[in-house]
Motif scaffolding. Structure first.
Motif, PDB file in Angstrom:
ATOM      1  N   GLU A  37      24.153 -36.236  52.592  1.00 25.90           N
ATOM      2  CA  GLU A  37      23.082 -36.514  51.637  1.00 25.90           C
ATOM      3  C   GLU A  37      23.554 -37.611  50.687  1.00 25.90           C
ATOM      4  O   GLU A  37      24.683 -37.559  50.186  1.00 25.90           O
ATOM      5  CB  GLU A  37      22.731 -35.232  50.866  1.00 25.90           C
ATOM      6  N   ARG A  38      22.705 -38.590  50.438  1.00 27.37           N
ATOM      7  CA  ARG A  38      23.136 -39.714  49.621  1.00 27.37           C
ATOM      8  C   ARG A  38      23.247 -39.376  48.137  1.00 27.37           C
ATOM      9  O   ARG A  38      24.013 -40.004  47.409  1.00 27.37           O
ATOM     10  CB  ARG A  38      22.198 -40.900  49.812  1.00 27.37           C
ATOM     11  N   ALA A  39      22.468 -38.407  47.639  1.00 24.60           N
ATOM     12  CA  ALA A  39      22.531 -38.038  46.228  1.00 24.60           C
ATOM     13  C   ALA A  39      23.867 -37.369  45.907  1.00 24.60           C
ATOM     14  O   ALA A  39      24.556 -36.840  46.789  1.00 24.60           O
ATOM     15  CB  ALA A  39      21.382 -37.108  45.869  1.00 24.60           C
ATOM     16  N   ALA A  40      24.211 -37.371  44.633  1.00 25.02           N
ATOM     17  CA  ALA A  40      25.485 -36.787  44.211  1.00 25.02           C
ATOM     18  C   ALA A  40      25.476 -35.268  44.303  1.00 25.02           C
ATOM     19  O   ALA A  40      26.530 -34.641  44.395  1.00 25.02           O
ATOM     20  CB  ALA A  40      25.800 -37.224  42.788  1.00 25.02           C
ATOM     21  N   GLY A 134      26.788 -37.574  48.252  1.00 29.08           N
ATOM     22  CA  GLY A 134      27.314 -38.891  47.931  1.00 29.08           C
ATOM     23  C   GLY A 134      27.642 -39.726  49.148  1.00 29.08           C
ATOM     24  O   GLY A 134      28.527 -40.578  49.106  1.00 29.08           O
ATOM     25  N   HIS A 135      26.913 -39.516  50.242  1.00 32.51           N
ATOM     26  CA  HIS A 135      27.124 -40.255  51.489  1.00 32.51           C
ATOM     27  C   HIS A 135      25.817 -40.960  51.883  1.00 32.51           C
ATOM     28  O   HIS A 135      24.881 -40.308  52.346  1.00 32.51           O
ATOM     29  CB  HIS A 135      27.551 -39.319  52.622  1.00 32.51           C
ATOM     30  N   THR A 136      25.755 -42.253  51.653  1.00 31.38           N
ATOM     31  CA  THR A 136      24.589 -43.059  52.014  1.00 31.38           C
ATOM     32  C   THR A 136      24.852 -43.772  53.323  1.00 31.38           C
ATOM     33  O   THR A 136      25.763 -44.611  53.415  1.00 31.38           O
ATOM     34  CB  THR A 136      24.284 -44.101  50.929  1.00 31.38           C
ATOM     35  N   VAL A 137      24.093 -43.448  54.352  1.00 27.23           N
ATOM     36  CA  VAL A 137      24.302 -44.069  55.663  1.00 27.23           C
ATOM     37  C   VAL A 137      23.894 -45.535  55.599  1.00 27.23           C
ATOM     38  O   VAL A 137      22.756 -45.870  55.244  1.00 27.23           O
ATOM     39  CB  VAL A 137      23.502 -43.331  56.749  1.00 27.23           C
TER      40      VAL A 137
END
Length: 404
Positions: A37-40, A134-137
């Motif tokens: 998930e890109r959010a923290a 915190g993982h944005t592809v």
């Protein structure tokens, strides 16, 4: 679900309702899941959700229906009102024998954050689900053996046997794979939120006490109301078409337009309008249906595959159906590409039909003049057990046996 002989490692991109449901369904099918998930931190924004019986069935199959029911409300009726006259147009009985005999599972309304929390807790408790925030592809590469995800934050790449893209309306993976541009703006905008029921009085208090889902239909606008979170909150959504939409500007669908569009509404609607949340406006988008759900070892799910307007209240419901069907396919096929193809084949036609009919129902809801008069005349002749027109939406297609 049957477990495949060799468990796979499936990466799920997106930690919303669709992504969490997909991760849970995949793990319950016997596979190892890493969700990014890109959010923290995990969380949801928005207000209420309607969960028709097809969604309740999906939640039951995912094992989270009891948790969702703990905070949800089961409304007794689904009511359409005329937003101009204040007259009841038609209503469906959601608790009677005709409903329960036909659909079995309940019609629920819940706060979006409560549904998300139930799915998140189930994923956190499952030993085969790993959650990473915190993982944005930024990019994805695949070959005949697997998929590699690369992240904008500089994290080490993630290698998986296959990837489920549940990254929402503006899916980056969809753009990389399908390349069909931005979603279509309907020129409609929503203001929505939930307020404590203790702050309501008069007609609003009576409507909240009834626990019904109220849909006030008017020309190029409507208002939806229903209680959530055990009745402690009252959800309101005011939707209208803007006369000032331009794709280059964000200065449209303003509060001033909201007041103007609802200015001719009946007293009950006007009384409710000041209590509609103004913190954020939500432009409403969808896409035309596409056949391109699967690209080798990468599959689209939820809004990444079939974003739809909210007029049938099926956006989250269809994402949940996607997840259950995906889990079934991954429990039946050892090859992830084959499983993804089976998943898409089972879901594509139904999701496309609901996408298309959501647009049409929005047009019916927002009729004016003689069109609205004829709509009201037609619908008012229907009884509270007239489920014929909606039953296909609330009844998912049965799972088909695998072809091995």
């Amino acid at each position: 679900m049957p477990v495949t002989p060799s468990p796979l490692h499936i990466a799920v991109v997106g930690g919303g309702i669709g992504g969490l449901a997909a991760a849970l369904a995949t793990a319950r099918a016997g596979h190892r899941v890493t969700l990014v998930e890109r959010a923290a931190r995990f969380g949801e924004i928005g207000a209420g959700l309607q969960l028709a019986p097809n969604a309740s069935l999906a939640l039951d199959e995912l094992g989270v229906l009891p948790a969702v029911r703990h905070t949800a409300v089961a409304p007794p009726r689904l009511v359409m009102m005329d937003a101009l006259t204040g007259d009841e147009v038609t209503a469906l009985d959601l608790r009677g024998a005709a409903y329960t005999d036909r659909f079995t599972h309940p019609y629920l309304v819940t706060h979006r954050t409560d549904l998300h929390a139930a799915l998140l807790a189930a994923c956190q408790e499952h030993p085969d689900v790993t959650l990473r925030t915190g993982h944005t592809v930024a990019a994805a590469e695949q070959d005949g053996t697997g998929v590699r995800l690369y992240f904008a934050e500089g994290h080490a790449r993630l290698a998986a046997d296959a990837v489920v893209a549940a990254d929402g309306l503006h899916s980056r993976l969809r753009q990389a794979l399908v390349g069909d541009g931005e979603p279509t703006c309907s020129r409609y905008v929503a203001f929505r939120g939930a307020l404590p029921t203790e702050k309501m009085s008069g007609r609003m208090s009576q409507h909240a006490a009834s626990e019904a889902v109220m849909v006030w239909a008017g020309p190029r606008m409507h208002l939806v109301q229903y209680p959530v979170r055990r009745g402690e909150l009252y959800n309101q959504v005011a939707v209208f078409e803007s006369d000032h939409y331009t794709p280059e500007s964000d200065d449209w669908g303003t509060e001033a337009e909201l007041e103007e569009r609802f200015g001719g509404a009946c007293e009950a609607v006007r009384d409710a309008l000041p209590l509609v949340s103004r913190d954020r406006r939500w432009p409403l988008y969808d896409r035309a249906p596409t056949d391109n759900w699967v690209h080798g070892r990468i599959a689209l799910l939820g809004d990444a595959a079939h974003p739809m307007l909210q007029y049938l209240a099926q956006g989250a419901c269809q994402a949940l159906e996607d997840a259950v069907t995906l889990g079934q396919a991954l429990g039946q096929y050892a090859d992830p590409a084959q499983a993804f193809t089976a998943y898409a084949d089972r879901r594509r036609e139904r999701a496309a039909r609901i996408q298309t009919n959501a647009r049409r129902f929005g047009e019916i809801c927002h009729l004016d003049g003689m069109g609205a008069t004829l709509r009201n005349m037609l619908l008012s002749s229907r009884g509270p057990e007239a489920f014929e027109d909606i039953s296909w939406v609330w009844t998912p297609a049965p799972a088909t046996a695998p072809t091995l």
